[in-house]
Motif scaffolding. Structure first.
Motif, mmCIF file in Angstrom:
data_model
loop_
_atom_site.group_PDB
_atom_site.id
_atom_site.type_symbol
_atom_site.label_atom_id
_atom_site.label_comp_id
_atom_site.label_asym_id
_atom_site.label_seq_id
_atom_site.Cartn_x
_atom_site.Cartn_y
_atom_site.Cartn_z
ATOM 1 N N PHE A 78 0.829 -1.204 0.000
ATOM 2 C CA PHE A 78 0.000 0.000 0.000
ATOM 3 C C PHE A 78 0.865 1.256 0.000
ATOM 4 C CE2 PHE A 78 -2.436 -3.376 2.076
ATOM 5 C CZ PHE A 78 -3.556 -3.409 1.273
ATOM 6 N N GLY A 79 1.986 1.227 0.726
ATOM 7 C CA GLY A 79 2.872 2.380 0.740
ATOM 8 C C GLY A 79 3.480 2.656 -0.618
ATOM 9 N N VAL A 80 3.936 1.604 -1.292
ATOM 10 C CA VAL A 80 4.529 1.767 -2.627
ATOM 11 C C VAL A 80 3.486 2.260 -3.627
ATOM 12 C CG1 VAL A 80 5.567 0.529 -4.565
ATOM 13 C CG2 VAL A 80 6.348 0.072 -2.230
ATOM 14 N N LEU A 81 2.281 1.678 -3.569
ATOM 15 C CA LEU A 81 1.229 2.095 -4.492
ATOM 16 C C LEU A 81 0.852 3.555 -4.279
ATOM 17 C CD1 LEU A 81 -0.746 1.368 -6.703
ATOM 18 C CD2 LEU A 81 -2.328 0.514 -4.949
ATOM 19 N N ALA A 82 0.734 3.964 -3.013
ATOM 20 C CA ALA A 82 0.407 5.364 -2.732
ATOM 21 C C ALA A 82 1.493 6.291 -3.245
ATOM 22 C CB ALA A 82 0.200 5.552 -1.222
ATOM 23 N N LEU A 83 2.755 5.909 -3.031
ATOM 24 C CA LEU A 83 3.870 6.741 -3.483
ATOM 25 C C LEU A 83 3.889 6.852 -5.001
ATOM 26 C CD1 LEU A 83 6.426 8.307 -2.773
ATOM 27 C CD2 LEU A 83 7.699 6.153 -2.878
ATOM 28 N N VAL A 84 3.688 5.739 -5.688
ATOM 29 C CA VAL A 84 3.683 5.761 -7.160
ATOM 30 C C VAL A 84 2.561 6.659 -7.682
ATOM 31 C CG1 VAL A 84 3.264 4.354 -9.215
ATOM 32 C CG2 VAL A 84 4.786 3.523 -7.411
ATOM 33 N N CYS A 85 1.374 6.544 -7.077
ATOM 34 C CA CYS A 85 0.250 7.365 -7.520
ATOM 35 C C CYS A 85 0.505 8.845 -7.277
ATOM 36 C CB CYS A 85 -1.029 6.919 -6.812
ATOM 37 S SG CYS A 85 -1.639 5.303 -7.328
ATOM 38 N N LEU A 86 1.073 9.184 -6.126
ATOM 39 C CA LEU A 86 1.356 10.587 -5.830
ATOM 40 C C LEU A 86 2.400 11.145 -6.781
ATOM 41 C CD1 LEU A 86 1.405 10.503 -1.917
ATOM 42 C CD2 LEU A 86 -0.396 11.382 -3.397
ATOM 43 N N VAL A 87 3.437 10.361 -7.041
ATOM 44 C CA VAL A 87 4.485 10.822 -7.964
ATOM 45 C C VAL A 87 3.918 10.995 -9.373
ATOM 46 C CG1 VAL A 87 6.652 10.158 -9.086
ATOM 47 C CG2 VAL A 87 6.373 9.844 -6.615
ATOM 48 N N ALA A 88 3.075 10.043 -9.797
ATOM 49 C CA ALA A 88 2.484 10.134 -11.138
ATOM 50 C C ALA A 88 1.602 11.364 -11.265
ATOM 51 C CB ALA A 88 1.692 8.866 -11.436
ATOM 52 N N ALA A 89 0.762 11.600 -10.251
ATOM 53 C CA ALA A 89 -0.126 12.761 -10.311
ATOM 54 C C ALA A 89 0.668 14.066 -10.325
ATOM 55 C CB ALA A 89 -1.097 12.731 -9.133
ATOM 56 N N THR A 90 1.720 14.137 -9.525
ATOM 57 C CA THR A 90 2.549 15.349 -9.477
ATOM 58 C C THR A 90 3.301 15.551 -10.782
ATOM 59 O OG1 THR A 90 2.836 15.002 -7.092
ATOM 60 C CG2 THR A 90 4.346 16.523 -8.170
ATOM 61 N N ALA A 91 3.827 14.445 -11.331
ATOM 62 C CA ALA A 91 4.578 14.556 -12.588
ATOM 63 C C ALA A 91 3.690 15.029 -13.726
ATOM 64 C CB ALA A 91 5.207 13.206 -12.928
ATOM 65 N N MET A 92 2.467 14.562 -13.757
ATOM 66 C CA MET A 92 1.552 14.978 -14.807
ATOM 67 C C MET A 92 1.197 16.452 -14.666
ATOM 68 S SD MET A 92 -0.951 11.698 -15.253
ATOM 69 C CE MET A 92 -1.669 12.388 -16.730
ATOM 70 N N GLU A 93 1.103 16.928 -13.440
ATOM 71 C CA GLU A 93 0.776 18.330 -13.223
ATOM 72 C C GLU A 93 1.941 19.222 -13.614
ATOM 73 O OE1 GLU A 93 -1.719 21.288 -12.623
ATOM 74 O OE2 GLU A 93 -2.270 19.186 -12.336
ATOM 75 N N ALA A 94 3.169 18.708 -13.429
ATOM 76 C CA ALA A 94 4.366 19.509 -13.737
ATOM 77 C C ALA A 94 4.882 19.266 -15.137
ATOM 78 C CB ALA A 94 5.471 19.176 -12.727
ATOM 79 N N ASP A 95 4.181 18.493 -15.951
ATOM 80 C CA ASP A 95 4.603 18.177 -17.316
ATOM 81 C C ASP A 95 4.674 19.455 -18.152
ATOM 82 O OD1 ASP A 95 5.157 17.153 -19.761
ATOM 83 O OD2 ASP A 95 3.490 15.700 -19.790
#
Length: 330
Positions: free
Chosen positions: A305-322
């Motif tokens: 759950f920790g890894v999945l949450a981290l991956v989702c947060l990083v993905a959402a942030t990366a898409m916003e900063a694209d």
């Protein structure tokens, strides 16, 4: 909570990261509202909206927003699950340190030539039974505890070494009492049975009795009476006898300990002829005792759950900063 004890900053960091992502997600909406207030009105926007490039950019933005929303929702769900401390059942029956072994040594005169060999055999046996509680009792006409049950391997080895030296100095203090005789095997075994503490009857129990079974005196308990006590208390008796011992005496000893499920192993020059016999018998009894008291334990499940949450947060942030997204918004 065990989760907070093991990862004291994990949840805090995850919540902060989630807040950053949500802020990054909401900031463009606020920015767009400010732009709309200061924007110049345009006419015929319906024609602009019909352009293929415009429609492509709109679809791309909607896909990105949808993915961001899903990522944020999944990350939030994972954090909620982590706060609830997820766990899975683990069939850990705690087999280690679930057995008590009392080394019961006859220090009468008839055993004096082989006691050192028996002590050395005891040391090798203790090494093989590392992790179990082991104690040592010496007896002649009376019994004396050399060291009580303990699972400290270094202490056990040092005490056995010291006891081997003490044998060279003469009779062991406390091992003789009165004029009742010597080598009172039944009394010695009965005394060794008393060395088990009664706090946990679920633990496996074994007495490794080293004697030549040469009785010389009048005991309070006969060997058979002591054996009956062992059977009643579910104590396994494994006997160790010198290879030079009288065959008849060894046979009688074998028949007696067989009532507890035990056997006789001969010792020759510090070596047990079949050391695995005692070790296997102890471990088999330990397995039975453990299986009778098996219980389920729980193990925390955090990393998925920790890894999945981290991956989702990083993905959402990366898409916003694209950078491509910024170009599209502009």
């Amino acid at each position: 909570m065990a989760l907070m004890q093991q990862w004291p900053f994990a949840l805090v960091a995850a919540i902060v990261a989630l807040m950053v992502v949500v802020a990054a997600f909401l900031w463009p909406l606020d920015r767009r509202r400010r732009i709309q207030h200061s924007a110049v009105p345009l006419d015929h926007l319906d024609r602009l909206r019909k352009l293929p490039r415009y429609q492509q950019l709109v679809r791309s933005r909607l896909r990105r927003r949808l993915i961001q929303v899903v990522c944020v929702l999944v990350a939030t769900a994972c954090l909620v699950i982590l706060v609830g401390r997820p766990a899975k059942p683990d069939e850990d029956w705690q087999q280690r340190r679930n057995h008590d072994v009392v080394l019961c040594l006859d220090v009468s005169g008839s055993m004096s030539d082989v006691d050192h060999d028996v002590i050395e055999a005891y040391r090798k046996l203790a090494d093989s039974l590392d992790g179990n509680r082991i104690g040592l009792v010496a007896f002649n006409s009376a019994a004396v505890t050399i060291f009580p049950l303990t699972d400290d391997a270094n202490y056990i080895d040092s005490q056995l070494t010291q006891f081997s030296r003490d044998l060279d100095r003469g009779p062991i203090p406390g091992s003789r009492a009165g004029t009742s005789g010597s080598s009172l095997i039944g009394d010695g075994l009965a005394s060794c049975l008393q060395r088990f503490d009664g706090s946990d009857d679920r633990r496996g129990r074994t007495v490794v009795l080293a004697t030549d079974n040469q009785l010389s005196g009048t005991p309070v308990f006969s060997l058979n009476e002591a054996i009956r006590q062992a059977v009643k208390r579910k104590v396994l008796i494994q006997a160790v006898a010198p290879s030079e011992a009288d065959n008849t005496a060894v046979s009688v000893l074998h028949d007696a300990v067989a009532h507890t499920g035990g056997d006789v192993t001969l010792v020759t020059r510090t070596n047990l002829e079949d050391p695995d016999r005692i070790i296997t018998a102890v471990r088999d009894q330990e397995a039975r005792a453990t299986a009778a008291t098996a219980r389920w334990t729980q193990v925390d499940v955090v990393w998925p759950f920790g890894v999945l949450a981290l991956v989702c947060l990083v993905a959402a942030t990366a898409m916003e900063a694209d950078p491509r997204r910024r170009k599209e918004d502009s």
